[in-house]
Write a protein that holds these residues in place. Structure first.
Motif, PDB file in Angstrom:
ATOM      1  N   THR A  94       0.824  -1.219   0.000  1.00 12.94           N
ATOM      2  CA  THR A  94       0.000   0.000   0.000  1.00 12.94           C
ATOM      3  C   THR A  94       0.855   1.265   0.000  1.00 12.94           C
ATOM      4  OG1 THR A  94      -0.129   0.217   2.428  1.00 12.94           O
ATOM      5  CG2 THR A  94      -1.740  -1.236   1.350  1.00 12.94           C
ATOM      6  N   GLU A  95       2.169   1.102   0.141  1.00 11.88           N
ATOM      7  CA  GLU A  95       3.076   2.236   0.247  1.00 11.88           C
ATOM      8  C   GLU A  95       3.732   2.535  -1.098  1.00 11.88           C
ATOM      9  OE1 GLU A  95       3.781   4.066   3.289  1.00 11.88           O
ATOM     10  OE2 GLU A  95       1.862   3.040   3.582  1.00 11.88           O
ATOM     11  N   PRO A  96       4.149   3.788  -1.326  1.00 13.42           N
ATOM     12  CA  PRO A  96       4.882   4.102  -2.555  1.00 13.42           C
ATOM     13  C   PRO A  96       6.211   3.373  -2.578  1.00 13.42           C
ATOM     14  CG  PRO A  96       4.925   5.967  -1.035  1.00 13.42           C
ATOM     15  CD  PRO A  96       3.952   4.982  -0.472  1.00 13.42           C
ATOM     16  N   VAL A  97       6.696   3.072  -3.773  1.00 15.62           N
ATOM     17  CA  VAL A  97       8.000   2.430  -3.908  1.00 15.62           C
ATOM     18  C   VAL A  97       9.075   3.479  -3.645  1.00 15.62           C
ATOM     19  CG1 VAL A  97       9.558   1.155  -5.422  1.00 15.62           C
ATOM     20  CG2 VAL A  97       7.077   0.798  -5.592  1.00 15.62           C
ATOM     21  N   GLU A  98       9.875   3.245  -2.630  1.00 13.25           N
ATOM     22  CA  GLU A  98      10.868   4.235  -2.230  1.00 13.25           C
ATOM     23  C   GLU A  98      12.093   4.182  -3.138  1.00 13.25           C
ATOM     24  OE1 GLU A  98      10.580   6.556  -0.114  1.00 13.25           O
ATOM     25  OE2 GLU A  98       8.776   5.966   0.983  1.00 13.25           O
ATOM     26  N   GLN A  99      12.797   5.306  -3.210  1.00 15.75           N
ATOM     27  CA  GLN A  99      14.067   5.344  -3.920  1.00 15.75           C
ATOM     28  C   GLN A  99      15.070   4.479  -3.186  1.00 15.75           C
ATOM     29  OE1 GLN A  99      15.753   9.252  -4.166  1.00 15.75           O
ATOM     30  NE2 GLN A  99      17.165   8.723  -5.804  1.00 15.75           N
TER      31      GLN A  99
END
Length: 378
Positions: free
Chosen positions: A356-361
């Motif tokens: 559910t979270e954005p894909v982090e750098q």
């Protein structure tokens, strides 16, 4: 009885969950936190879900335990202090030595100095210690002796021998490490955690404050930072999987850790802060079960519904341990607490949250490059 609870480092992963636990029982909570970019991003008000979460249940003070003025303001009316504030990360601690020592040891010293010399309402302190203070932990020899092996030799690991050895002994068998084990940390981080614990458990009783230490194993679960490369392999590997990148498995993948779910950690810490039988005690907080890195990868593949290439590289980091499993019987015996969440169930819940979270750098490789540059990653 309503308590006024101060949680240092309380806007972090464990602290934000713990603040909710205290607030749920009607206690008032204050959080002191530096809101460091490594954890919260460059603009915490917009980039930190942890800060947004804890702000709903606590008064948040942006400040540092290395500042006497910040500590003095945060301690106002506090009756319980949960001292979580610390720089974390075994690898990073080996080359940012002054920062780790200043925050972890210096901050704890300032806290105790204020409590020793100024009026306050604090009656109990809980110090968040770490399994890292044990080093390699406990093993049994072939003839039944319990030993605490020293740090693994660079030369052995360079030749592909990642096991733990004790001079004059044959094959060693890993056993759970209890709270009476030898303390011999293998990293700067571990040394500072041992010093934090020693300071609190030695000084607090002499100034009339109850003290308790909780030695956390590898804490994981929904809400942990996915952008901090020093937060643990579950976050690191889940990000790599979602990016479709290869996972470099260090050593032979059979190194293991005791992974303990955040809900269990919060409940154990809550009891350490409130239970009368916790006074003066030191508790392991873990699951009591070892899980290998290879098993972690398989569990994340299943939970995230995706696989990526893996490579067992034989790389290793100086300061890492091979195994450590907690003996948790003391907390069960004295506080009636037993961890409730298995790794299988916990990692499934963690994976569903990750999706559910954005894909982090990916900043993990940068952290490895920093270690390699200093000859700490082989």
């Amino acid at each position: 009885m309503t308590e006024q609870v101060l949680i240092t480092g309380g806007a972090g992963f464990i602290g934000s969950h713990l603040a909710r636990r205290f607030a749920r029982d009607g206690h008032r909570v204050t959080v002191l936190d530096t809101l460091a970019p490594q954890v919260h991003g460059d603009d915490p008000a917009t980039t930190s879900p942890l800060l947004r979460d804890v702000s709903e249940v606590a008064t948040v003070i942006e400040g540092s335990v290395t500042s006497t003025d910040d500590l003095r303001g945060a301690l106002k009316d506090a009756t319980i202090v949960i001292h979580l504030a610390a720089e974390t990360g075994t690898g990073q601690s080996m080359y940012e030595i002054d920062r780790y020592t200043t925050t972890n040891v210096g901050g704890t010293s300032k806290l105790l100095d204020l409590l020793a010399n100024e009026e306050h309402s604090v009656r109990r302190i809980v110090i968040a210690s770490s399994r890292s203070i044990y080093g390699e932990g406990a093993y049994r020899t072939e003839d039944g002796k319990v030993v605490y092996p020293g740090h693994r030799a660079d030369a052995d690991m360079a030749s592909g021998d990642f096991d733990v050895h004790e001079p004059g002994e044959g094959t060693l068998t890993l056993i759970p490490t209890d709270e009476s084990a030898l303390l011999h940390p293998s990293s700067v981080y571990g040394i500072t955690k041992q010093m934090q614990e020693s300071l609190i458990m030695t000084v607090a009783p002499t100034i009339g404050i109850e003290s308790t230490s909780v030695r956390y194993q590898n804490v994981y679960g929904p809400g942990q930072s996915l952008k901090n490369p020093y937060t643990g392999i579950l976050s690191i590997f889940s990000t790599l999987i979602r990016q479709g990148k290869e996972i470099n498995i260090f050593e032979d993948g059979e190194e293991s850790r005791d992974f303990v779910y955040i809900d269990d950690v919060v409940e154990a810490t809550y009891l350490a802060a409130t239970h009368p039988d916790a006074v003066g005690e030191v508790f392991n907080v873990g699951s009591g079960v070892g899980t290998t890195v290879n098993e972690v990868v398989d569990a994340l593949f299943a939970g995230l519904g995706r696989e990526v290439p893996t490579r067992i590289s034989g790389n290793y980091r100086l300061g890492d341990i091979r195994h450590n499993i907690a003996d948790t019987t003391r907390m069960t015996r004295l506080l009636g607490f037993t961890p409730a969440v298995s790794f299988r169930d916990g990692v499934a819940a963690f994976a569903q949250w990750v999706l559910t979270e954005p894909v982090e750098q990916d900043s993990y490789q940068r952290s490895l490059d920093e270690m390699a540059k200093r000859n700490l990653l082989k």
